[in-house]
Design an enzyme around this catalytic site. Structure first.
Site, mmCIF file in Angstrom:
data_model
loop_
_atom_site.group_PDB
_atom_site.id
_atom_site.type_symbol
_atom_site.label_atom_id
_atom_site.label_comp_id
_atom_site.label_asym_id
_atom_site.label_seq_id
_atom_site.Cartn_x
_atom_site.Cartn_y
_atom_site.Cartn_z
ATOM 1 N N ASP A 1 -54.064 6.905 12.115
ATOM 2 C CA ASP A 1 -55.468 6.322 12.501
ATOM 3 C C ASP A 1 -55.847 6.555 14.011
ATOM 4 O O ASP A 1 -56.988 6.965 14.512
ATOM 5 C CB ASP A 1 -55.712 4.980 12.222
ATOM 6 C CG ASP A 1 -56.121 4.788 10.573
ATOM 7 O OD1 ASP A 1 -55.941 5.569 9.949
ATOM 8 O OD2 ASP A 1 -56.141 3.391 10.087
ATOM 9 N N HIS B 1 -50.117 -1.654 3.310
ATOM 10 C CA HIS B 1 -49.716 -0.323 2.328
ATOM 11 C C HIS B 1 -48.504 -0.489 1.600
ATOM 12 O O HIS B 1 -47.887 0.327 1.253
ATOM 13 C CB HIS B 1 -49.925 0.782 3.198
ATOM 14 C CG HIS B 1 -50.833 1.140 4.188
ATOM 15 N ND1 HIS B 1 -51.063 0.693 5.452
ATOM 16 C CD2 HIS B 1 -52.197 1.672 3.874
ATOM 17 C CE1 HIS B 1 -52.102 0.883 6.059
ATOM 18 N NE2 HIS B 1 -52.988 1.502 5.345
ATOM 19 N N GLY C 1 -57.972 4.349 6.122
ATOM 20 C CA GLY C 1 -57.408 4.774 4.641
ATOM 21 C C GLY C 1 -58.352 3.837 3.665
ATOM 22 O O GLY C 1 -58.744 2.643 4.094
ATOM 23 N N SER C 2 -59.029 4.247 2.645
ATOM 24 C CA SER C 2 -59.443 3.677 1.665
ATOM 25 C C SER C 2 -58.317 2.655 0.658
ATOM 26 O O SER C 2 -57.162 3.067 0.886
ATOM 27 C CB SER C 2 -60.226 4.653 0.422
ATOM 28 O OG SER C 2 -61.304 4.977 1.174
ATOM 29 N N GLY C 3 -58.991 1.785 -0.143
ATOM 30 C CA GLY C 3 -58.018 0.935 -0.846
ATOM 31 C C GLY C 3 -57.874 -0.412 -0.152
ATOM 32 O O GLY C 3 -57.063 -1.073 -0.809
ATOM 33 N N HIS C 4 -58.518 -0.866 0.957
ATOM 34 C CA HIS C 4 -58.667 -2.103 1.554
ATOM 35 C C HIS C 4 -59.770 -2.703 1.400
ATOM 36 O O HIS C 4 -60.334 -3.725 2.062
ATOM 37 C CB HIS C 4 -58.232 -1.894 2.933
ATOM 38 C CG HIS C 4 -57.030 -0.833 3.258
ATOM 39 N ND1 HIS C 4 -55.919 -1.597 2.920
ATOM 40 C CD2 HIS C 4 -56.798 0.044 4.006
ATOM 41 C CE1 HIS C 4 -54.937 -0.657 3.298
ATOM 42 N NE2 HIS C 4 -55.621 0.272 3.909
ATOM 43 N N LYS D 1 -57.530 0.224 13.806
ATOM 44 C CA LYS D 1 -56.200 -0.370 13.295
ATOM 45 C C LYS D 1 -54.957 0.375 13.620
ATOM 46 O O LYS D 1 -55.077 1.908 13.499
ATOM 47 C CB LYS D 1 -56.019 -0.435 11.617
ATOM 48 C CG LYS D 1 -57.398 -1.446 11.090
ATOM 49 C CD LYS D 1 -56.978 -2.110 9.558
ATOM 50 C CE LYS D 1 -56.804 -0.992 8.677
ATOM 51 N NZ LYS D 1 -57.950 0.193 8.400
#
Lengths: 326, 326
Positions: free
Chosen positions: B107, B214, B51-54, B102
């Site tokens: 995922d 998250h 996921g994006s945001g990391h 991860k």
């Protein structure tokens, strides 16, 4: 306020201890951060400094190809002359020392005093005043020194590494300052550990255009808007002051609390604006480099490059916060 | 909520456009970030994603000595199998492709599905599950994958660069995961652009120990305390799971909204704790690397090095977010 600190009084000391522990290439002594390897005979020493709270500026830029020493003051407080004197004398390799000073009254005074107190070292000084937002400000007569400080330190540091004489290193530092402009936007205030509450009130609906790196007021407070419009406002302010053309070095800088993802969103808009003016962004930097504690927001800094400045920007650098191609 | 975005829907796309504009070394196509130079025949391809945001994870680690491609999903959402299939086929240089995944259910499923769909490419997969905070979690069976992902990507990427065969690259990736542990602490929640409000409530007086990237709950919510004590709590959790000894690689990582200065304060305490256990921190990293949008807080990741892993860690790397000594 929640901060990862032990006490408000010890935060600068504690952070410097962490830097020293994390980076064997640095040596910290009496509140000055040096290259561990010490001065190189014949090389101009490059020294900067200023209040803490702007990390990685300046200590994160100590290393090969950039600074020889950094003098961190307390949070948002100038370093004292003693620190600067000690740093200057310690890094002199016989070719003199350049002081890179952001244009804040306290910094200017203390660096001037130090330059007078230093013995047997030739000192030159360059003032960084790149921020187009306002003419005078809370702690400044004239323009404030902000993001372009990184450009000046990198390029002057590169020329010093080539054993150029002091006058030339000082001249290129001044040239970079003259060719550079910055503009910042705050989404939130910052909170100093000592105060424990935001330095200013900024409603959830508004942003501050032309913010300073100590939370000094900018040009205007306007309603929050999309990143594209904020980027355009910043770039228009810069372009009005120094027309964008030819090759540009552009930094989209976070104010400390801004996620990298958002900075890339802004960068896309900044680069598009520059293209729209017929300029080419040939070098760029995106990240948190000249910060204001936990402030959310960004600044844009632009430098009009030529061939020589491009070469010096590309030259190897090896510091905690900036490193490439030694 | 104020964020530097154009719209919540376009934020991933807009940020990727910014990355592509800022880094000529990258190529972005169909939501996959590649090295611009393309696959090298005979080299194992290394692909990660999530996921994006990391950010900078994962796209910021695409480049020489690390990843060949990264597949960013929407914010906090797994990439879809199509992205992973395309990335895998595009980076195969004939020696097969390693997937670094991860440990989150989405995922894991999507990378597994992609591995089955890929044609004529040998695929190996390694799961990163370094977070000692909790056994199962909101999106995970078993332990979560967090900070050590960076270690796995760097070290596996270095071995792939030496043209080691797929089985060896996969084996070293697994070894790094087995030798690594992480623990995170949140001072604030994060806010996704789509939701526009904090993912969870964390009172001004409390911190969340063992936070996920998250915003998944950790082990306990406790009153805020000095950085020293928070660092000790994190290190004790790690040490209880994998005794600290010999040479360590340590990362003190910011969650996205944490100023660098505070991370150095934490690092000093982390290093002191390791010394107290008789271990040596021989390699370290301090900064925002595996983030959670605008969350304030930190995580510590530790890897027990040996000579070979140290050599691979030191090997040249040239990516937007990690670069040294090519």
């Amino acid at each position: 306020m929640k901060k990862l600190i032990n006490t408000a009084e010890s935060v600068v000391e504690d952070a410097l201890n962490g830097m020293a522990a994390a980076h064997p290439s640095l040596r910290v002594r009496d509140r000055v951060v040096y290259r561990a390897e010490g001065p190189r005979p014949g090389k101009v020493g490059v020294v900067s400094g200023g209040g803490s709270g702007h990390e990685p500026l300046h200590a994160g830029f100590v290393g090969y190809g950039m600074l020889d020493a950094a003098c961190p003051g307390e949070i948002f407080t100038s370093p004292v002359p003693d620190q600067i004197v000690e740093a200057t004398q310690a890094v002199d390799g016989g070719a003199g020392v350049l002081h890179i000073v952001k244009n804040y009254t306290g910094d200017v005074l203390n660096f001037e005093m130090a330059a007078e107190l230093v013995e047997d070292v030739e000192v030159a000084s360059v003032l960084v005043d790149d921020d187009v937002a306002v003419q005078d400000s809370l702690y400044t007569a004239g323009r404030r020194g902000t993001g372009a400080t990184l450009f000046v330190e990198k390029i002057a540091g590169a020329l010093a590494e080539e054993d150029a004489p002091l006058a030339e290193v000082a001249a290129v530092a001044r040239e970079v300052d003259e060719r550079s402009r910055s503009f910042g936007v705050a989404l939130t205030s910052c909170t100093t550990p000592a105060a424990g509450k935001p330095m200013f009130d900024l409603p959830e609906t508004d942003v501050e255009l032309g913010i300073g790196i100590h939370g000094e007021p900018g040009r205007a407070r306007v309603p929050m808007r999309p990143a594209r419009e904020l980027a355009v406002l910043a770039m228009e302010a810069i372009h009005a002051d120094l027309p964008l053309r030819d090759d540009l070095l552009v930094m989209v800088n976070g104010m400390g609390g801004t996620p990298l993802m958002e900075l890339y969103v802004v960068y896309a808009e900044v680069a598009a604006f520059a293209r729209g003016k017929g300029a080419r962004v040939t070098r760029s930097l995106v990240g948190n480099y000249v910060t204001s504690l936990d402030m959310q927001g960004f600044s844009v800094s632009v430098c009009r490059l030529d061939e020589r400045l491009t070469r010096l920007w590309d030259a190897a650098v090896e510091t905690p916060a900036l490193r490439w191609g030694r």
